[in-house]
Design a protein around this motif. Structure first.
Motif, PDB file in Angstrom:
ATOM      1  N   LYS A   1      -0.206   6.626   7.253  1.00  0.00           N
ATOM      2  CA  LYS A   1       0.303   7.781   7.999  1.00  0.00           C
ATOM      3  C   LYS A   1       1.459   7.440   8.933  1.00  0.00           C
ATOM      4  O   LYS A   1       2.150   8.332   9.402  1.00  0.00           O
ATOM      5  N   GLN A   2       1.699   6.154   9.195  1.00  0.00           N
ATOM      6  CA  GLN A   2       2.843   5.770  10.020  1.00  0.00           C
ATOM      7  C   GLN A   2       4.154   5.883   9.242  1.00  0.00           C
ATOM      8  O   GLN A   2       5.231   5.778   9.815  1.00  0.00           O
TER       9      GLN A   2
ATOM     10  N   LYS B   1       3.216  13.106  -0.966  1.00  0.00           N
ATOM     11  CA  LYS B   1       2.676  13.902   0.141  1.00  0.00           C
ATOM     12  C   LYS B   1       1.495  13.208   0.821  1.00  0.00           C
ATOM     13  O   LYS B   1       1.217  13.443   1.988  1.00  0.00           O
ATOM     14  N   ARG B   2       0.830  12.361   0.089  1.00  0.00           N
ATOM     15  CA  ARG B   2      -0.352  11.669   0.609  1.00  0.00           C
ATOM     16  C   ARG B   2       0.018  10.588   1.628  1.00  0.00           C
ATOM     17  O   ARG B   2      -0.803  10.203   2.457  1.00  0.00           O
ATOM     18  N   ILE B   3       1.270  10.123   1.564  1.00  0.00           N
ATOM     19  CA  ILE B   3       1.710   9.028   2.436  1.00  0.00           C
ATOM     20  C   ILE B   3       1.381   9.319   3.893  1.00  0.00           C
ATOM     21  O   ILE B   3       0.778   8.513   4.579  1.00  0.00           O
ATOM     22  N   SER B   4       1.799  10.480   4.409  1.00  0.00           N
ATOM     23  CA  SER B   4       1.577  10.769   5.829  1.00  0.00           C
ATOM     24  C   SER B   4       0.198  11.359   6.107  1.00  0.00           C
ATOM     25  O   SER B   4      -0.135  11.591   7.259  1.00  0.00           O
TER      26      SER B   4
ATOM     27  N   LEU C   1       0.831  -1.203   0.000  1.00  0.00           N
ATOM     28  CA  LEU C   1       0.000   0.000   0.000  1.00  0.00           C
ATOM     29  C   LEU C   1       0.871   1.261   0.000  1.00  0.00           C
ATOM     30  O   LEU C   1       0.578   2.224  -0.720  1.00  0.00           O
ATOM     31  N   LEU C   2       1.954   1.256   0.777  1.00  0.00           N
ATOM     32  CA  LEU C   2       2.902   2.374   0.759  1.00  0.00           C
ATOM     33  C   LEU C   2       3.452   2.593  -0.649  1.00  0.00           C
ATOM     34  O   LEU C   2       3.555   3.733  -1.106  1.00  0.00           O
TER      35      LEU C   2
ATOM     36  N   ASP D   1      10.429   6.864   3.541  1.00  0.00           N
ATOM     37  CA  ASP D   1      10.191   5.426   3.619  1.00  0.00           C
ATOM     38  C   ASP D   1       9.845   4.870   2.237  1.00  0.00           C
ATOM     39  O   ASP D   1      10.256   3.763   1.880  1.00  0.00           O
ATOM     40  N   TYR D   2       9.093   5.635   1.492  1.00  0.00           N
ATOM     41  CA  TYR D   2       8.777   5.249   0.112  1.00  0.00           C
ATOM     42  C   TYR D   2      10.065   5.146  -0.700  1.00  0.00           C
ATOM     43  O   TYR D   2      10.257   4.183  -1.446  1.00  0.00           O
ATOM     44  N   ASP D   3      10.963   6.116  -0.548  1.00  0.00           N
ATOM     45  CA  ASP D   3      12.241   6.089  -1.269  1.00  0.00           C
ATOM     46  C   ASP D   3      13.038   4.835  -0.901  1.00  0.00           C
ATOM     47  O   ASP D   3      13.620   4.185  -1.769  1.00  0.00           O
ATOM     48  N   LEU D   4      13.068   4.521   0.382  1.00  0.00           N
ATOM     49  CA  LEU D   4      13.752   3.319   0.851  1.00  0.00           C
ATOM     50  C   LEU D   4      13.129   2.077   0.224  1.00  0.00           C
ATOM     51  O   LEU D   4      13.842   1.168  -0.230  1.00  0.00           O
ATOM     52  N   LEU D   5      11.817   2.032   0.177  1.00  0.00           N
ATOM     53  CA  LEU D   5      11.114   0.890  -0.396  1.00  0.00           C
ATOM     54  C   LEU D   5      11.464   0.712  -1.869  1.00  0.00           C
ATOM     55  O   LEU D   5      11.725  -0.409  -2.320  1.00  0.00           O
ATOM     56  N   ILE D   6      11.494   1.792  -2.605  1.00  0.00           N
ATOM     57  CA  ILE D   6      11.844   1.720  -4.029  1.00  0.00           C
ATOM     58  C   ILE D   6      13.253   1.160  -4.197  1.00  0.00           C
ATOM     59  O   ILE D   6      13.489   0.270  -5.032  1.00  0.00           O
TER      60      ILE D   6
END
Length: 166
Positions: free
Chosen positions: A44-45, A35-38, A25-26, A50-55
């Protein structure tokens, strides 16, 4: 700790990584609007980094794996986003589904897992599917602990986040 993670990343680079619901989902929300992530209650956690890390993490693997149960959960959670972002997320979700490997076990097989009463269908599907096949990426502490005790290779995404924040 990071040495252990690096060993797992190298071991499963060509086998694949199975991504749990919240992390998938992230990926979708972040791909739509960082910007919608948080701001979205289901992500929102996390923060945009974190998205960059995931990629970066996902790009290390030749194969991303999921289950129908994970996809159903992600679908339901994505449906809670308001328009117009909801439609954008579903377009990203559709593209992602066409690029990943969906592996199915029958629900009848999954319920035979000893942890079914405690974990339910989706998590037991992850447990059964990943055994000696895939590295599991999750942020679910309870599932992560069970995987560790069962000697199923896994990474708790929150541990990576904390390490990188230091």
């Amino acid at each position: 700790m990071m040495d252990d993670v690096q060993i797992l990343l190298n071991r499963y680079r060509n086998k694949g990584i199975l991504i749990d619901t919240n992390i998938l989902l992230l990926l979708i929300v972040g791909s739509s609007n960082r910007k919608r992530i948080s701001q979205f209650k289901r992500t929102k956690q996390f923060i945009p980094e974190d998205y960059d890390l995931l990629i970066k993490l996902i790009n290390l693997f030749s194969k991303i794996v999921t289950t129908p149960n994970i996809l159903t959960e992600v679908n339901s959670l994505t449906n809670q986003i308001g328009e117009p972002e909801r439609s954008k997320c579903f377009a990203i979700f559709a593209q992602l589904i066409s690029e990943i490997d969906e592996c199915a076990l029958s629900s009848q097989e999954i319920v035979n897992n000893n942890g079914f009463i405690k974990f339910g269908l989706t998590d037991c599907g992850i447990i059964e599917l990943s055994k000696n096949q895939y590295l599991v990426l999750t942020d679910d502490f309870k599932l992560f602990n069970y995987l560790q005790k069962s000697r199923i290779d896994s990474i708790n995404f929150n541990h990576l986040r904390v390490y990188l924040w230091q």
